[in-house]
Design an enzyme around this catalytic site. Structure first.
Site, PDB file in Angstrom:
ATOM      1  N   SER A  37       4.918  13.113  -5.414  1.00  0.00           N
ATOM      2  CA  SER A  37       5.429  13.191  -4.048  1.00  0.00           C
ATOM      3  C   SER A  37       6.693  14.040  -4.031  1.00  0.00           C
ATOM      4  O   SER A  37       7.444  14.063  -5.005  1.00  0.00           O
ATOM      5  CB  SER A  37       5.766  11.795  -3.519  1.00  0.00           C
ATOM      6  OG  SER A  37       6.430  11.870  -2.266  1.00  0.00           O
ATOM      7  N   TYR A  50      10.560   4.108  -4.081  1.00  0.00           N
ATOM      8  CA  TYR A  50       9.349   4.928  -4.046  1.00  0.00           C
ATOM      9  C   TYR A  50       9.615   6.280  -4.715  1.00  0.00           C
ATOM     10  O   TYR A  50       8.851   6.726  -5.561  1.00  0.00           O
ATOM     11  CB  TYR A  50       8.889   5.140  -2.603  1.00  0.00           C
ATOM     12  CG  TYR A  50       7.723   6.083  -2.474  1.00  0.00           C
ATOM     13  CD1 TYR A  50       6.434   5.664  -2.767  1.00  0.00           C
ATOM     14  CD2 TYR A  50       7.915   7.406  -2.068  1.00  0.00           C
ATOM     15  CE1 TYR A  50       5.360   6.538  -2.662  1.00  0.00           C
ATOM     16  CE2 TYR A  50       6.850   8.282  -1.958  1.00  0.00           C
ATOM     17  CZ  TYR A  50       5.573   7.839  -2.254  1.00  0.00           C
ATOM     18  OH  TYR A  50       4.517   8.705  -2.153  1.00  0.00           O
TER      19      TYR A  50
END
Length: 150
Positions: A37, A50
């Site tokens: 990501s 995250y």
């Protein structure tokens, strides 16, 4: 989150190694593509844990790339920005929409479609990327490049 973003890809790659190595060579490499990501490349307020798991996944891709290079296995990762998925649509339409922010405004004027990410993964699987390993490629419409901290 650690189990899904780190342990799962690690266990899956390790389990696949016998098959990946079986007929792999420098001329005909096997390939692994991990999905990280953009959050693992640059910080985002509220996305610390995250982002940390995705940064760890990016490092894992590099470690696998170095460890497996001699056996003809290439390992790369894509780092998508915001992608138009049902989860993102639900977040944008829910009461949590006030808290949710995309990974940044894209200079391209849109968020990614799943096909935008899939085509980059296909590149890593193609012979055009036969000499590419250990790479984390942002697929974010330029949001990382255009990011200006507040």
């Amino acid at each position: 989150m650690m189990d899904v973003n780190i342990k799962g890809p690690w266990l899956t790659t390790c389990a696949a190694l016998p098959l990946l190595r079986k007929d792999a060579s420098a001329e005909n490499p096997a390939r692994v593509v991990l999905v990280g990501s953009i959050a693992g490349i640059r910080p985002k307020v509220g996305g610390g844990f995250y982002g940390a798991t995705k940064a760890a996944l990016h490092v894992l891709a590099g470690v696998f790339a170095v460890e497996l290079a001699g056996s003809g296995v290439l390992v790369n990762a894509v780092a998508p920005g915001t992608v138009a998925t049902p989860m993102i649509s639900a977040l944008r339409g829910s009461s949590g929409a006030a808290r949710y922010r995309p990974s940044g405004d894209s200079p391209l004027g849109r968020i990614a479609q799943p096909d935008d990410i899939a085509k980059v993964i296909l590149f890593f699987l193609d012979d055009a990327a036969k000499y590419v390993t250990g790479t984390v490629l942002p697929v974010d419409g330029g949001t990382r490049a255009a990011f200006i901290p507040k």
